[in-house]
Write an enzyme that holds these catalytic residues in place. Structure first.
Site, PDB file in Angstrom:
ATOM      1  N   ARG A  96      13.157  11.468  16.897  1.00 48.09           N
ATOM      2  CA  ARG A  96      11.865  11.281  17.538  1.00 48.09           C
ATOM      3  C   ARG A  96      11.170  12.606  17.835  1.00 48.09           C
ATOM      4  O   ARG A  96       9.950  12.749  17.619  1.00 48.09           O
ATOM      5  CB  ARG A  96      12.033  10.463  18.832  1.00 48.09           C
ATOM      6  CG  ARG A  96      10.757  10.253  19.645  1.00 48.09           C
ATOM      7  CD  ARG A  96       9.536   9.904  18.811  1.00 48.09           C
ATOM      8  NE  ARG A  96       9.766   8.793  17.891  1.00 48.09           N
ATOM      9  CZ  ARG A  96       9.024   8.540  16.832  1.00 48.09           C
ATOM     10  NH1 ARG A  96       8.013   9.334  16.505  1.00 48.09           N
ATOM     11  NH2 ARG A  96       9.286   7.509  16.057  1.00 48.09           N
ATOM     12  N   LYS A 131      -9.994  24.150  21.959  1.00 49.70           N
ATOM     13  CA  LYS A 131      -9.758  22.796  22.470  1.00 49.70           C
ATOM     14  C   LYS A 131      -8.453  22.259  21.892  1.00 49.70           C
ATOM     15  O   LYS A 131      -8.425  21.335  21.081  1.00 49.70           O
ATOM     16  CB  LYS A 131     -10.938  21.901  22.123  1.00 49.70           C
ATOM     17  CG  LYS A 131     -12.238  22.347  22.788  1.00 49.70           C
ATOM     18  CD  LYS A 131     -13.423  21.512  22.352  1.00 49.70           C
ATOM     19  CE  LYS A 131     -14.711  22.021  22.988  1.00 49.70           C
ATOM     20  NZ  LYS A 131     -15.897  21.248  22.550  1.00 49.70           N
ATOM     21  N   LYS A 163     -20.926  32.893  26.505  1.00 53.56           N
ATOM     22  CA  LYS A 163     -21.534  31.569  26.456  1.00 53.56           C
ATOM     23  C   LYS A 163     -22.602  31.427  27.539  1.00 53.56           C
ATOM     24  O   LYS A 163     -22.866  32.369  28.299  1.00 53.56           O
ATOM     25  CB  LYS A 163     -20.450  30.504  26.587  1.00 53.56           C
ATOM     26  CG  LYS A 163     -19.319  30.664  25.554  1.00 53.56           C
ATOM     27  CD  LYS A 163     -18.428  29.466  25.476  1.00 53.56           C
ATOM     28  CE  LYS A 163     -19.063  28.360  24.676  1.00 53.56           C
ATOM     29  NZ  LYS A 163     -18.143  27.228  24.428  1.00 53.56           N
ATOM     30  N   GLU A 195     -23.583  33.228  22.392  1.00 51.51           N
ATOM     31  CA  GLU A 195     -24.000  31.849  22.175  1.00 51.51           C
ATOM     32  C   GLU A 195     -25.493  31.711  22.428  1.00 51.51           C
ATOM     33  O   GLU A 195     -25.997  32.096  23.490  1.00 51.51           O
ATOM     34  CB  GLU A 195     -23.234  30.911  23.103  1.00 51.51           C
ATOM     35  CG  GLU A 195     -23.669  29.453  22.967  1.00 51.51           C
ATOM     36  CD  GLU A 195     -23.006  28.553  23.992  1.00 51.51           C
ATOM     37  OE1 GLU A 195     -21.923  28.037  23.697  1.00 51.51           O
ATOM     38  OE2 GLU A 195     -23.570  28.396  25.100  1.00 51.51           O
ATOM     39  N   ASP A 217     -25.583  26.888  19.096  1.00 52.37           N
ATOM     40  CA  ASP A 217     -25.010  25.719  19.747  1.00 52.37           C
ATOM     41  C   ASP A 217     -25.982  24.545  19.801  1.00 52.37           C
ATOM     42  O   ASP A 217     -27.113  24.678  20.291  1.00 52.37           O
ATOM     43  CB  ASP A 217     -24.569  26.091  21.168  1.00 52.37           C
ATOM     44  CG  ASP A 217     -23.728  25.007  21.803  1.00 52.37           C
ATOM     45  OD1 ASP A 217     -22.860  24.450  21.120  1.00 52.37           O
ATOM     46  OD2 ASP A 217     -23.940  24.714  22.996  1.00 52.37           O
TER      47      ASP A 217
END
Length: 278
Positions: A96, A131, A163, A195, A217
């Site tokens: 597993r 992320k 940013k 950004e 962005d």
């Protein structure tokens, strides 16, 4: 293999095995030896093979493994990825944990391959983001590379990304230029990226010295094309924000150099792989 991955593997084994595999201990004879294989139950791209191998080695060094498909290899349902032979208890105990790593990382590689294929024939790179699953960053970014994607910054330490919230806390262009100059003086090899949320910011940032990249962005294709024209090839341009498989080709056609997609890691589905004794 890096020390953080080694620690992650040991922690995953400890989480599952605890003070011993009760089922294998009582229901599988100690002298039992078996052959097994990990096979795909759906199509995908392999990633995480080294980690899966290390799981079995940590649990039972006498297990012998033959890698049939290396990281980055595509596969179809029914294809064999890995063959195992050795003590039955060890194979069962490691099953597993090894599959958890292999299924998750192959899912990331498969997701990355979908996005890479979706932008062809445009010469644009598909980048990952930060992320990632806590503790899994190196593994998930390696899986992105296995799928044909490109790694963006690994963390906060290796690449400046200014940013919107940084800009709100820092001030105007004059303060921004002063901060960029300090970075270039103290860390001359560090890339600096800003950004931009709109074309006015793009125009302002293009007046600054020492900037290597701009992140555009949440701009649609029309504004992205305008930004590309304004830039005139001076800086590397990255598009980001809500880009999906359905929209990425239009973004790629705008002429940006890279497209970052958080979904490569945060929304990748674990693939259906299974281990069966022969």
């Amino acid at each position: 293999m890096d020390s953080s991955t080694e620690q992650l593997i040991r922690a995953a084994i400890a989480e599952d095995v605890g003070n011993g595999d009760v089922t294998a201990t009582y229901f599988v004879p100690e002298e039992s030896v078996s052959k097994a294989r990990i096979a795909a139950r759906e199509p995908g791209v392999v990633a995480g093979m080294e980690v899966a191998l290390r799981v079995f080695q940590e649990i039972e060094p006498r297990i012998e493994a033959k890698v049939v498909l290396k990281d980055g290899s595509p596969f179809e349902a029914g294809d064999v990825l890995l063959e195992l032979s050795g003590p039955s208890r060890g194979i069962l105990t490691g099953e597993r944990t090894a599959l958890n790593f292999l299924q998750r990382l192959s899912g990331v590689a498969t997701q990355a391959r979908r996005y890479v294929e979706a932008v062809k024939p445009h010469p644009v790179q598909i980048w990952d983001t930060r992320k990632t699953t806590p503790g899994w960053r190196l593994l998930e970014k390696a899986a992105v590379k296995a799928g044909g994607g490109t790694n963006h910054r690994m963390g906060l330490y290796d690449h400046v990304m200014v940013k919107d919230n940084h800009l709100a806390a820092n001030g105007g262009l004059e303060e921004l230029q002063a901060a960029i100059d300090r970075v270039k003086q103290d860390r001359p090899d560090t890339r600096i990226q800003l950004e931009a949320d709109n074309l006015e910011q793009v125009a302002g940032f293009l007046t600054l010295r020492g900037v290597d990249m701009l992140l555009l962005d949440n701009m649609g294709p029309v504004k992205l094309r305008e930004a590309v024209e304004m830039n005139g090839g001076r800086l590397w341009l990255e598009a980001s924000g809500g880009i999906t498989l359905e929209t990425i080709r239009d973004v790629a056609a705008t002429g940006v150099n890279a497209i970052s997609v958080g979904a490569l890691t945060h929304s990748a589905r674990a693939l259906d792989l299974g281990l069966d004794f022969l």
